[in-house]
Design a protein around this motif. Structure first.
Motif, PDB file in Angstrom:
ATOM      1  N   LYS A 248       0.842  -1.192   0.000  1.00 29.54           N
ATOM      2  CA  LYS A 248       0.000   0.000   0.000  1.00 29.54           C
ATOM      3  C   LYS A 248       0.879   1.245   0.000  1.00 29.54           C
ATOM      4  O   LYS A 248       1.964   1.254   0.566  1.00 29.54           O
ATOM      5  N   GLN A 249       0.367   2.277  -0.641  1.00 29.98           N
ATOM      6  CA  GLN A 249       1.099   3.524  -0.756  1.00 29.98           C
ATOM      7  C   GLN A 249       0.496   4.572   0.166  1.00 29.98           C
ATOM      8  O   GLN A 249      -0.717   4.689   0.281  1.00 29.98           O
ATOM      9  N   TYR A 250       1.372   5.342   0.836  1.00 28.98           N
ATOM     10  CA  TYR A 250       0.918   6.396   1.742  1.00 28.98           C
ATOM     11  C   TYR A 250       1.659   7.688   1.411  1.00 28.98           C
ATOM     12  O   TYR A 250       2.830   7.667   1.015  1.00 28.98           O
ATOM     13  N   SER A 258       5.570   6.724   0.960  1.00 29.54           N
ATOM     14  CA  SER A 258       5.962   5.487   1.624  1.00 29.54           C
ATOM     15  C   SER A 258       5.183   4.327   1.028  1.00 29.54           C
ATOM     16  O   SER A 258       4.025   4.484   0.626  1.00 29.54           O
ATOM     17  N   PHE A 259       5.827   3.164   0.982  1.00 25.59           N
ATOM     18  CA  PHE A 259       5.188   1.922   0.550  1.00 25.59           C
ATOM     19  C   PHE A 259       5.427   0.883   1.632  1.00 25.59           C
ATOM     20  O   PHE A 259       6.531   0.769   2.155  1.00 25.59           O
ATOM     21  N   VAL A 266       9.292   1.030   2.336  1.00 25.17           N
ATOM     22  CA  VAL A 266      10.143   1.854   1.475  1.00 25.17           C
ATOM     23  C   VAL A 266       9.706   3.302   1.639  1.00 25.17           C
ATOM     24  O   VAL A 266       8.525   3.622   1.472  1.00 25.17           O
ATOM     25  N   ASN A 267      10.651   4.175   1.974  1.00 26.44           N
ATOM     26  CA  ASN A 267      10.397   5.608   2.077  1.00 26.44           C
ATOM     27  C   ASN A 267      11.130   6.334   0.953  1.00 26.44           C
ATOM     28  O   ASN A 267      12.307   6.049   0.698  1.00 26.44           O
ATOM     29  N   ILE A 268      10.462   7.243   0.285  1.00 23.06           N
ATOM     30  CA  ILE A 268      11.053   8.066  -0.763  1.00 23.06           C
ATOM     31  C   ILE A 268      11.356   9.429  -0.153  1.00 23.06           C
ATOM     32  O   ILE A 268      10.438  10.138   0.273  1.00 23.06           O
ATOM     33  N   ARG A 276      14.878   4.742   0.981  1.00 24.62           N
ATOM     34  CA  ARG A 276      15.291   3.994   2.172  1.00 24.62           C
ATOM     35  C   ARG A 276      14.360   2.795   2.342  1.00 24.62           C
ATOM     36  O   ARG A 276      13.142   2.954   2.459  1.00 24.62           O
ATOM     37  N   TYR A 277      14.951   1.600   2.353  1.00 22.85           N
ATOM     38  CA  TYR A 277      14.208   0.345   2.523  1.00 22.85           C
ATOM     39  C   TYR A 277      14.500  -0.192   3.917  1.00 22.85           C
ATOM     40  O   TYR A 277      15.668  -0.292   4.326  1.00 22.85           O
TER      41      TYR A 277
END
Length: 452
Positions: A248-250, A258-259, A266-268, A276-277
Motif C-alpha cells: 500500500k502507498q501512503y 511510503s510503501f 520503502v520511504n522516498i 530507504r528500505y
C-alpha cells in the motif's frame, strides 16, 4: 418400448462420456492467449556484478628508481593494469617478519595497489587464482604490492599482501611475466603519470602504518556534467516486496511517499532523490554466519541489479550488533565525497545494514543514475600540491592531526533537476567524515579558504 428408451439413453450417455474423455485427453491450451497475459515484469534496475567488478583500488602507485608515480587518467590505467593483473596465479604463501613489513621499495620495479578499506580473503579468492590448501595467515588485506626479486639467480615477480587491521604481511609468488611487468612500470615515465610522495597518516605500531601518496606538484582535474535519469519508484514495489499486490502507498504529511506491506517499508526521501528500505527482523535469533557482509550485500544488490553506475566497495563498520557497508560512486576513476545537499550522502553512496542475523535490514540509495557519457567537460580545476595542502592543514587553528584518517582528491556533486555536475576538490577524512578542504593554492588561485 420403455426398455428401448432406457437402452438408447444409456448408450447416449456412454458415447457422451467417451467424447468428453477424448476431449480432455487431446486438449491443448491456446498458447497465443497465454502469451498475451500480462506477467509481473522482472526487469532489474541494473546489471548483476561480480566481486572483481566492485573492488577497485583507491590509488595505484608505480615505484621506479626511488620515485613514485600515479596515473592522471585513472579509468584507462585501471583497465590496463589492475584488470590486467586480475586472475593471476599466486602460490607459496609465507608470513613476513614484522621487522620487514614496509620494505616495499626493495626493487626498482614495483606497483602498489591501495584500497579504501579492508578486503576479505574470500573476495581475494575471486580476484586471484589461489590454492585453497595453503594458509593465508590473515582474514583481510588493505593493500598489496607487486615487486621483483631474484631467486636462485632468476628474476621473479612476487606479491606482498598487507593487513594493517591484523598487522600481518603475506608474501607469495606470482606467474606474472617479468618482461611485461618491467614494461608496465617503465611506462610511469610517460606523460600520463604525475609524480607523488608518500605521507604516513596513521602509525599502528610494529612498523605498520597507513600511507597515502600525494602529488608533488599542483595538477589539473576536469569538471564534468552528466544527465541524471530518475529510477521509477514503482519498480521497487516489485523488487523489494515478496508480493506487490499487498503493498500500500501512503503520502506523509511532509509530502514524501511510503510503501509498505505491513512489515517491510520503502520511504522516498529528499524530493524523490533517495530511497530507504527497512526490513525489520523481529525475533531474528539466527546466528550470523561467517559470511562477510560484502558478500551478503552483493547478493542482495544483485537480486535487483542495485549497483547502477560505477559504485565500488568503499567502507564497512560495526554499529553495536549491526554491520554497515558502503558503496561509493566513482566517476572516471575519481570518487565522489560530498554534494550540494551536504547532509545527504546517499546521493552518491549506497549503504546497507545487517543485524544479528543474515538479512539486510536497511538499504539506502540514490533514486537516479547518471548516463555513461558526459554532456559537458569544462576547463580543468587546478588542485594545489600535496605539500601545500598539508601545510595549510597544519596552520589551521582548530585542526587536530590525530583526527585525520585519510586524504584524497575527489568530486563534489552538484545535483540539479535533470543533470549533475562533478567538480574536483581536495578532501580529508576527519573525525570519521569526509570534508572539503578549501584553500588558496600556491599561485593564489582562489578556491576559497578554510576547512568546512
Amino acid at each position: 418400448m420403455f426398455e428401448h428408451i432406457k437402452t438408447t439413453t444409456l448408450w447416449f450417455l456412454i458415447l457422451l462420456s467417451v467424447f468428453f474423455t477424448y476431449q480432455i485427453w487431446t486438449f491443448q491450451p491456446n498458447y497465443a492467449i497465454l502469451k498475451s497475459t500480462e506477467y509481473i515484469d522482472n526487469t532489474q534496475i541494473g546489471e548483476e556484478k561480480k566481486l572483481q567488478q566492485i573492488i577497485r583500488p583507491k590509488q595505484v602507485i608505480l615505484h621506479q628508481e626511488g620515485n613514485y608515480f600515479s596515473p592522471l587518467e585513472k579509468t584507462g590505467f585501471l583497465e590496463q593494469f589492475y584488470e590486467g593483473y586480475n586472475g593471476i596465479a599466486i602460490d607459496h604463501f609465507s608470513l613476513v617478519s614484522n621487522l620487514n613489513v614496509y620494505n616495499r621499495y626493495n626493487s626498482d620495479y614495483t606497483i602498489e595497489f591501495i584500497f579504501p578499506t579492508s578486503i576479505p580473503v574470500d573476495a581475494l579468492k575471486d580476484i586471484f587464482q589461489m590454492s585453497s590448501n595453503e594458509e593465508f595467515f590473515t582474514s583481510n588485506i588493505d593493500r598489496f604490492i607487486l615487486f621483483m626479486e631474484i631467486e636462485q639467480e632468476k628474476e621473479q615477480v612476487y606479491v606482498k599482501f598487507i593487513s594493517n587491521d591484523t598487522q600481518v604481511v603475506v608474501k607469495a609468488r606470482t606467474n606474472i611475466s617479468v618482461s611485461k611487468f618491467k614494461e608496465d612500470v617503465i611506462a610511469a615515465t610517460s606523460e600520463n603519470f604525475y609524480e607523488v610522495f608518500p605521507f604516513d597518516i596513521t602509525l599502528y605500531g610494529n612498523g605498520f602504518k597507513k600511507t597515502v601518496f600525494l602529488p608533488l606538484e599542483s595538477h589539473y582535474v576536469n569538471s564534468v556534467t552528466y544527465l541524471a535519469k530518475p529510477i521509477r519508484t514503482d519498480l521497487f514495489k516489485q523488487l523489494l516486496f515478496s508480493d506487490p499486490n499487498f503493498v500500500k502507498q501512503y503520502l506523509q504529511s511532509n509530502g514524501e511517499e511510503s510503501f509498505t506491506d505491513g512489515n517491510r517499508m520503502v520511504n522516498i526521501l529528499h524530493n524523490g532523490n533517495v530511497l530507504r528500505y527497512i526490513n525489520p527482523t523481529f525475533g531474528d535469533m539466527v546466528e550470523r554466519s561467517s559470511k562477510d557482509i560484502l558478500l551478503t550485500a552483493l547478493d542482495f544488490l544483485n537480486a535487483h541489479g542495485g549497483l547502477t553506475n560505477s559504485f565500488y566497495y568503499d567502507s564497512k563498520k560495526s554499529l553495536g550488533s549491526t554491520e554497515e557497508i558502503t558503496f561509493r560512486l566513482v566517476i572516471d576513476g575519481v570518487p565522489v565525497y560530498r554534494s550540494n545537499m551536504f547532509d545527504v550522502n546517499n546521493l552518491f553512496e549506497i549503504t546497507l545494514q545487517r543485524g544479528t542475523g543474515n538479512q539486510i535490514e536497511q538499504y539506502v540509495r540514490p533514486l537516479f543514475f547518471v548516463e555513461e557519457e558526459p554532456i559537458n567537460i569544462t576547463k580543468s580545476t587546478k588542485l594545489p600540491s600535496g605539500s601545500f595542502l598539508l601545510e595549510e592543514l597544519k596552520n589551521k587553528e582548530d585542526f587536530q592531526s590525530h583526527l585525520l584518517t585519510d586524504v584524497n582528491y575527489g568530486f563534489m556533486m552538484i545535483k540539479r533537476q535533470s543533470f549533475v555536475i562533478f567538480e574536483p576538490r581536495w578532501f580529508i577524512e576527519y573525525n570519521g567524515h569526509w570534508q572539503v578542504v578549501h584553500i588558496v593554492d600556491e599561485d593564489s588561485e582562489a578556491i576559497s579558504n578554510g576547512l568546512e
